[in-house]
Design a protein around this motif. Structure first.
Motif, short mmCIF file in Angstrom:
data_model
loop_
_atom_site.label_atom_id
_atom_site.label_comp_id
_atom_site.label_asym_id
_atom_site.label_seq_id
_atom_site.Cartn_x
_atom_site.Cartn_y
_atom_site.Cartn_z
N HIS A 105 0.81 -1.24 0.32
CA HIS A 105 -0.03 0.28 0.44
C HIS A 105 0.75 1.01 -0.12
N PHE A 106 1.90 0.82 1.46
CA PHE A 106 2.68 2.55 1.17
C PHE A 106 3.55 2.44 0.20
N ARG A 107 4.35 1.21 -0.75
CA ARG A 107 4.71 1.68 -1.83
C ARG A 107 4.16 1.81 -3.25
N THR A 108 3.18 1.50 -3.61
CA THR A 108 2.15 1.92 -4.62
C THR A 108 1.38 3.76 -4.33
N TRP A 109 1.17 4.34 -2.87
CA TRP A 109 1.05 5.38 -2.65
C TRP A 109 2.56 6.24 -3.13
N ILE A 110 4.09 5.80 -2.33
CA ILE A 110 4.17 6.92 -2.34
C ILE A 110 5.20 6.77 -4.03
N SER A 111 5.02 5.83 -5.03
CA SER A 111 4.54 6.30 -6.55
C SER A 111 4.00 6.81 -6.82
N ALA A 112 3.11 6.58 -6.75
CA ALA A 112 2.12 7.56 -7.46
C ALA A 112 2.03 9.40 -6.78
N ALA A 113 2.49 9.55 -5.64
CA ALA A 113 2.98 10.46 -5.23
C ALA A 113 4.98 11.55 -5.82
N ARG A 114 5.30 10.75 -6.61
CA ARG A 114 6.43 10.37 -6.97
C ARG A 114 6.24 11.09 -8.31
N THR A 115 4.99 10.34 -9.18
CA THR A 115 4.99 10.43 -10.44
C THR A 115 4.28 12.31 -10.79
N ALA A 116 3.24 12.42 -10.00
CA ALA A 116 1.91 13.19 -9.78
C ALA A 116 3.50 14.95 -9.83
N ARG A 117 4.76 14.47 -8.94
CA ARG A 117 5.67 15.83 -8.42
C ARG A 117 6.06 15.66 -10.03
N ARG A 118 7.10 14.86 -10.25
CA ARG A 118 7.20 15.14 -11.90
C ARG A 118 6.64 15.18 -12.84
N ASP A 119 5.23 15.32 -13.30
CA ASP A 119 4.09 15.70 -13.80
C ASP A 119 3.61 16.48 -13.81
N TRP A 120 3.72 17.30 -12.92
CA TRP A 120 3.81 18.97 -12.42
C TRP A 120 5.38 19.30 -12.86
N LEU A 121 6.02 19.26 -12.13
CA LEU A 121 7.40 19.23 -13.26
C LEU A 121 7.35 19.79 -14.36
N LEU A 122 7.42 18.88 -15.40
CA LEU A 122 7.60 18.15 -16.53
C LEU A 122 6.52 19.19 -17.12
N ARG A 123 5.48 19.55 -16.83
CA ARG A 123 4.20 20.21 -17.91
C ARG A 123 4.14 21.56 -17.37
#
Length: 150
Positions: A105-123
């Motif tokens: 559950h944590f690994r899924t949550w942290i992966s999603a959080a990191r993806t959200a940060r990278r996506d925001w920065l990319l956009r």
């Protein structure tokens, strides 16, 4: 004794230092907002990152690594366990010890959080910086890496 005069280069570097500190802090806060890490304390985040980096371990080993009392670590582990981020299992070599590890559950949550940060920065990079500015930023990142290597 002569007082050392501050030249314009020293003043520029001092200004750059202050501005860099402010900008990096603001960028870090903005990235944290994008990730929605919830109400985790700094100590809780540190424990989760240590478990992610170093792997499963005992609560007492975590307490030593984080330089805190075992009782304080126990409270942190209890909160993280209640949130579903960590789980304990008996140590196969010493049944008196409990091995603490990250949950799926944590690994899924942290992966999603990191993806959200990278996506925001990319956009944001694509929307606000020209190709030339993106190259300049890449050069600046190389310079920042050099600062970290010192």
């Amino acid at each position: 004794m002569k007082a050392k005069s501050v030249n314009s280069e020293d003043t520029e570097v001092s200004s750059l230092t202050a501005e860099l500190h402010i900008v990096i802090g603001a960028l870090s806060r903005r990235l944290r907002e994008e990730a929605d890490t919830g109400d985790l304390t700094r100590a809780q985040k540190s424990v989760l990152l240590r478990l992610e980096r170093d792997g499963p371990t005992t609560g007492s080993a975590l307490a030593r690594a984080e330089a805190m009392r075992p009782q304080s670590m126990g409270a942190i582990i209890a909160v993280l366990e209640a949130a579903g981020y960590v789980a304990g299992a008996p140590d196969p070599s010493d049944g008196r010890q409990t091995i603490i590890s990250l949950t799926d559950h944590f690994r899924t949550w942290i992966s999603a959080a990191r993806t959200a940060r990278r996506d925001w920065l990319l956009r944001t990079l694509q929307a606000r910086l020209t190709a030339q500015e993106q190259h300049q930023l890449a050069d600046a990142v190389d310079l920042l890496k050099r600062l970290l290597d010192s």
